[in-house]
Scaffold this active site. Structure first.
Site, mmCIF file in Angstrom:
data_model
loop_
_atom_site.group_PDB
_atom_site.id
_atom_site.type_symbol
_atom_site.label_atom_id
_atom_site.label_comp_id
_atom_site.label_asym_id
_atom_site.label_seq_id
_atom_site.Cartn_x
_atom_site.Cartn_y
_atom_site.Cartn_z
ATOM 1 N N GLU A 1 -2.602 -1.716 -3.161
ATOM 2 C CA GLU A 1 -3.674 -0.929 -2.574
ATOM 3 C C GLU A 1 -3.317 0.550 -2.627
ATOM 4 O O GLU A 1 -2.137 0.907 -2.574
ATOM 5 C CB GLU A 1 -3.889 -1.308 -1.105
ATOM 6 C CG GLU A 1 -4.286 -2.735 -0.856
ATOM 7 C CD GLU A 1 -4.495 -3.016 0.617
ATOM 8 O OE1 GLU A 1 -5.100 -4.052 0.932
ATOM 9 O OE2 GLU A 1 -4.038 -2.204 1.466
ATOM 10 N N HIS B 1 -8.074 -5.826 7.546
ATOM 11 C CA HIS B 1 -7.792 -4.794 8.543
ATOM 12 C C HIS B 1 -8.045 -5.349 9.945
ATOM 13 O O HIS B 1 -9.166 -5.640 10.326
ATOM 14 C CB HIS B 1 -8.617 -3.523 8.349
ATOM 15 C CG HIS B 1 -7.939 -2.316 8.954
ATOM 16 N ND1 HIS B 1 -7.094 -1.492 8.231
ATOM 17 C CD2 HIS B 1 -7.930 -1.837 10.213
ATOM 18 C CE1 HIS B 1 -6.622 -0.537 9.023
ATOM 19 N NE2 HIS B 1 -7.118 -0.735 10.232
ATOM 20 N N HIS C 1 0.864 -1.186 0.000
ATOM 21 C CA HIS C 1 0.000 0.000 0.000
ATOM 22 C C HIS C 1 0.897 1.231 0.000
ATOM 23 O O HIS C 1 1.143 1.823 1.043
ATOM 24 C CB HIS C 1 -0.916 -0.012 1.218
ATOM 25 C CG HIS C 1 -1.974 1.044 1.198
ATOM 26 N ND1 HIS C 1 -3.223 0.853 1.737
ATOM 27 C CD2 HIS C 1 -1.981 2.322 0.718
ATOM 28 C CE1 HIS C 1 -3.952 1.960 1.592
ATOM 29 N NE2 HIS C 1 -3.203 2.858 0.976
#
Length: 239
Positions: free
Chosen positions: A70, A191, A43
């Site tokens: 991401e 998450h 990410h």
């Protein structure tokens, strides 16, 4: 069995804290694959505080499993990075500039037109698209109208409520997953999933395809070792 994609942002954070190349991010990614991970997630953010843009090019050239990038597609540099590397999957996350970590999904109703354009662009490049969403049925339904291949359910709320009442914690995620299945959307999640809450989540969510886990997995690896930790997470996903 859902696939385990290991997010290696925290490895990059450790490397960057001292400069140089220790730990070697590419070697860690390859070791994660060797230890059983079925994907690698990064990410990158504009300040490059963990994953650097060059890391993405370096990783793309060597990764054998699925590569998932991401990030926030409102940043042109991120869009260019994804199109230049053509990962197996891009996950669109609505991060604000300077945000410490992702903390909400897209408002797919408000941003439907914008997301339709982004999804179409990435899909035209041969990249599978996933949109980060909260476990809200209306957001799942609107996500389906964007043309996305998958959604990724944002699981922080589940993780926070799990210890107190896991049945209540999972309830909105089951409803969102059932809606996604009915609409033909593939389903990812991520998450704050960890060794305590992952198995229950994986067994209750219908047709879960992939989980992306970084912070908890790397933290566990400090005590348990990386190879052992990846195997432990894979066992939580096994039926």
């Amino acid at each position: 069995m859902a696939k385990l994609s290991v997010n290696i942002n925290k490895i990059a954070t450790l490397r960057n804290s001292r400069g140089g190349n220790n730990p070697d991010l590419v070697k860690v990614a390859l070791d994660c694959e060797r230890f059983g991970a079925e994907g690698i997630t990064v990410h990158p953010r504009p300040d490059e505080r963990h994953i650097r843009y060059q890391d993405v090019f370096d990783l793309k050239s060597v990764i054998h499993t699925e590569f998932n990038i991401e990030g926030n597609c409102s940043e042109q540099k991120f869009v260019d990075l994804v199109l230049a590397n053509k990962p197996a999957q891009v996950t669109l996350v609505p991060d604000a500039l300077g945000q410490i970590t992702s903390n909400h999904g897209w408002d797919t109703i408000k941003h439907k037109s914008y997301l339709q354009d982004m999804v179409a662009m990435f899909k035209a490049a041969g990249i599978r698209v996933s949109i980060f969403v909260d476990p809200v049925i209306e957001m799942v339904e609107a996500a389906a109208l964007t043309g996305t291949d998958r959604i990724e359910l944002y699981t922080e709320a589940y993780a926070q409520e799990y210890a107190a009442n896991k049945e209540q914690a999972i309830k909105p995620y089951v409803a969102a997953a059932e809606a996604a299945n009915a609409l033909g959307l593939g389903l990812n999640a991520g998450h704050d999933l960890d060794l305590q809450n992952l198995k229950y989540f994986a067994t209750r969510i219908p047709n879960l395809l992939e989980v992306s886990i970084g912070h908890a997995l790397v933290s566990d690896a400090l005590y348990l070792g990386l190879e052992n930790t990846i195997q432990m997470y894979l066992r939580q996903l096994s039926n």
